[in-house]
Motif scaffolding. Structure first.
Motif, PDB file in Angstrom:
ATOM      1  N   ASN A 260     -71.060  20.476   3.931  1.00  0.00           N
ATOM      2  CA  ASN A 260     -70.838  21.173   2.660  1.00  0.00           C
ATOM      3  C   ASN A 260     -69.633  22.101   2.695  1.00  0.00           C
TER       4      ASN A 260
ATOM      5  N   ILE B 151     -70.418   9.721  -3.770  1.00  0.00           N
ATOM      6  CA  ILE B 151     -71.452  10.761  -3.664  1.00  0.00           C
ATOM      7  C   ILE B 151     -71.257  11.753  -4.808  1.00  0.00           C
TER       8      ILE B 151
ATOM      9  N   SER C 185     -77.974  20.455  -1.558  1.00  0.00           N
ATOM     10  CA  SER C 185     -76.838  19.857  -2.239  1.00  0.00           C
ATOM     11  C   SER C 185     -76.911  18.338  -2.169  1.00  0.00           C
TER      12      SER C 185
ATOM     13  N   SER D 135     -69.303  21.039  -7.290  1.00  0.00           N
ATOM     14  CA  SER D 135     -69.014  22.091  -6.310  1.00  0.00           C
ATOM     15  C   SER D 135     -69.346  23.491  -6.811  1.00  0.00           C
TER      16      SER D 135
ATOM     17  N   THR E 252     -68.793   9.138   2.176  1.00  0.00           N
ATOM     18  CA  THR E 252     -68.552   9.988   1.006  1.00  0.00           C
ATOM     19  C   THR E 252     -68.370   9.202  -0.289  1.00  0.00           C
TER      20      THR E 252
ATOM     21  N   TYR F   2     -74.435  16.404  -2.388  1.00  0.00           N
ATOM     22  CA  TYR F   2     -73.291  15.994  -1.572  1.00  0.00           C
ATOM     23  C   TYR F   2     -73.640  16.047  -0.079  1.00  0.00           C
TER      24      TYR F   2
ATOM     25  N   GLN G   6     -70.992  15.128  -6.789  1.00  0.00           N
ATOM     26  CA  GLN G   6     -70.665  16.487  -6.345  1.00  0.00           C
ATOM     27  C   GLN G   6     -70.376  17.372  -7.550  1.00  0.00           C
TER      28      GLN G   6
END
Length: 246
Positions: free
Chosen positions: A100, A114, A55, A118, A111, A57, A116
């Motif tokens: 995560n 970043i 990921s 999801s 953060t 993230y 993302q």
């Protein structure tokens, strides 16, 4: 021959997207891209990393933590505080999953901006996705392997991203040379980084973390950076000009 080419494509394809997208974009944001291009890159990262998909993230946050806490007990991966490679990687896996799954509180500085996605990450990181990729790899070997020793390469296809991580985060802090004396153990693994597409210039990167080109000396050719320059010229991404500070 087909098996060798297959493993090489997975090695360098997965490595490129880890370096280009997860590392230089998600963690350090040395360039920008449109939201559409970002989503396309998420998908390409999943295709090339396959069973070992990471990921953006989780990787981005963890890598920022690595720079903030290099070689301390708070470093997510450090040969200085982990007994062996396996202990380090298990610790890394635990922290990555905790990030995560939001099982730990992460400071806002780690953060910020970043990328993302999801819902996609949930699918790409799922057991079903990983098992589908593993099944596909096994079938490819079953059809194209021509010698018994080629099957020894199969586990590498399952664990490609962790292997890339071990090379940089373990060996890149133990072996190699340094261009810059720093308060950490980062090393440059190779004079010409044929294996890790520029990621092996780890000492340079720790010195200039926001620099897109990890190479500093004339012979330190950063292949990933060359691709970044090409994509910037084609206006697919937009490279941020950051001068080297003496």
């Amino acid at each position: 021959m087909a098996v060798i080419l297959f493993v090489l494509v997975l090695w360098y394809g997965g490595l490129f997207f880890q370096s280009f997208f997860l590392h230089r974009y998600a963690a350090h944001q040395v360039f920008t891209m449109s939201k559409t291009m970002e989503r396309i890159t998420f998908i390409l990262t999943w295709i090339f990393q396959g069973a070992s998909y990471l990921s953006a993230y989780g990787y981005g946050i963890m890598h920022r933590m690595h720079h903030a806490y290099t070689d301390t007990e708070e470093d997510p991966h450090s040969p200085s505080h982990d007994a062996n490679i396996f202990a380090m990687m298990w610790k890394t896996k635990t922290i990555y999953q905790d990030i995560n799954k939001q099982r730990i509180t992460v400071e806002p500085r780690f953060t910020k901006n970043i990328p993302q996605w999801s819902s996609f990450d949930m699918f790409a990181s799922s057991r079903i996705s990983r098992l589908l990729w593993i099944t596909g790899y096994i079938l490819f070997f079953a059809f194209f392997a021509t010698a018994w020793w080629q099957w020894l390469l199969l586990p590498i296809t399952f664990l490609m991203a962790p292997i890339h991580g071990v090379i940089i985060n373990w060996f890149g802090h133990i072996y190699g040379y340094v261009n810059f004396a720093m308060k950490n153990t980062s090393k440059n693994l190779f004079r010409f980084d044929f294996l890790m597409m520029g990621e092996g210039y780890h000492n340079n990167h720790h010195k200039y973390a926001s620099r897109a080109n990890f190479g500093v000396k004339w012979y330190e050719i950063d292949v990933t950076y060359l691709v970044i320059r090409l994509l910037d010229a084609l206006r697919i991404i937009h490279l941020k000009p950051i001068p080297i500070k003496k």
